[in-house]
Design a protein around this motif. Structure first.
Motif, PDB file in Angstrom:
ATOM      1  N   ILE A 185      -4.165   1.918   4.672  1.00  0.00           N
ATOM      2  CA  ILE A 185      -2.990   2.717   5.010  1.00  0.00           C
ATOM      3  C   ILE A 185      -3.455   4.116   5.405  1.00  0.00           C
ATOM      4  N   SER A 186      -2.796   4.671   6.411  1.00  0.00           N
ATOM      5  CA  SER A 186      -3.123   6.026   6.850  1.00  0.00           C
ATOM      6  C   SER A 186      -1.863   6.662   7.424  1.00  0.00           C
ATOM      7  N   ALA A 237       0.846  -1.188   0.000  1.00  0.00           N
ATOM      8  CA  ALA A 237       0.000   0.000   0.000  1.00  0.00           C
ATOM      9  C   ALA A 237       0.878   1.233   0.000  1.00  0.00           C
ATOM     10  N   ALA A 238       0.352   2.311  -0.567  1.00  0.00           N
ATOM     11  CA  ALA A 238       1.072   3.577  -0.600  1.00  0.00           C
ATOM     12  C   ALA A 238       0.110   4.707  -0.276  1.00  0.00           C
ATOM     13  N   ILE A 239       0.672   5.798   0.235  1.00  0.00           N
ATOM     14  CA  ILE A 239      -0.146   6.955   0.601  1.00  0.00           C
ATOM     15  C   ILE A 239       0.607   8.224   0.225  1.00  0.00           C
ATOM     16  N   SER A 240      -0.120   9.193  -0.284  1.00  0.00           N
ATOM     17  CA  SER A 240       0.502  10.446  -0.710  1.00  0.00           C
ATOM     18  C   SER A 240       0.935  11.280   0.491  1.00  0.00           C
ATOM     19  N   THR A 247      -4.461   7.104  -1.804  1.00  0.00           N
ATOM     20  CA  THR A 247      -3.924   5.821  -1.388  1.00  0.00           C
ATOM     21  C   THR A 247      -4.040   4.823  -2.531  1.00  0.00           C
ATOM     22  N   SER A 248      -3.215   3.811  -2.486  1.00  0.00           N
ATOM     23  CA  SER A 248      -3.304   2.729  -3.457  1.00  0.00           C
ATOM     24  C   SER A 248      -2.943   1.421  -2.774  1.00  0.00           C
ATOM     25  N   TYR A 249      -3.463   0.313  -3.330  1.00  0.00           N
ATOM     26  CA  TYR A 249      -3.290  -0.991  -2.679  1.00  0.00           C
ATOM     27  C   TYR A 249      -2.992  -2.074  -3.704  1.00  0.00           C
TER      28      TYR A 249
END
Length: 117
Positions: free
Chosen positions: A70-71, A49-52, A58-60
Motif C-alpha cells: 500500500i502506498s 492493508a492500511a497506511i498512515s 503501513t500494516s497488512y
C-alpha cells in the motif's frame, strides 16, 4: 462531499500482478489514514492493508504480507495497492476506505479483482 473512486481491477492469471488506485476528494486527504479492504462472495469484508496519514506506517493482513504494497501520494490525493503473486483466493471486490480513529468511515464503490486461468 467525501468521494473515493477505485480503479485498476480486472481479470488476471494466477501469479500475475495488478495495481489498484483510489482517487480521493472532498476532504483534506493528508489528514487521514487510508485502507484497502476486500470482500469475496459469501464472505465478510476484510481489511487488507492500511497506511498512515503521512505514509510512514503501513500494516497488512497476514495472507498478503510480502505480496501487496500500500502506498499514497498526498499531492495527488491518491492511494494505491500493488498486488503481486496473485492467487485465486485473492478474488474479491476491493474497496478503498478513509479511516477515522482506527476504523473506516467512508467507502468507495469497489473494483472487482478476479484471479483465474
Amino acid at each position: 462531499q467525501v468521494q473515493l473512486v477505485e480503479s485498476g481491477g480486472g481479470l488476471v492469471q494466477p501469479g500475475g500482478s495488478l495495481t489498484l488506485s483510489c482517487a480521493a476528494s472532498g476532504f483534506t486527504f493528508s489528514d487521514y489514514s487510508m485502507s484497502w479492504h476486500r470482500q469475496a462472495p459469501g464472505k465478510v469484508r476484510e481489511l487488507v492493508a492500511a497506511i498512515s496519514d503521512t505514509g510512514s506506517r503501513t500494516s497488512y493482513e497476514d495472507s498478503v504480507k510480502g505480496r501487496f504494497t500500500i502506498s499514497r501520494d498526498n499531492a495527488k490525493h491518491m492511494v494505491f495497492l500493488q498486488m503481486h503473486s496473485l492467487q485465486p483466493q485473492d478474488t474479491a471486490v476491493y474497496y478503498c476506505a478513509r479511516r477515522v480513529l482506527g476504523a473506516p468511515d467512508y467507502w468507495g464503490q469497489g473494483t472487482q479483482v478476479t484471479v483465474s486461468s
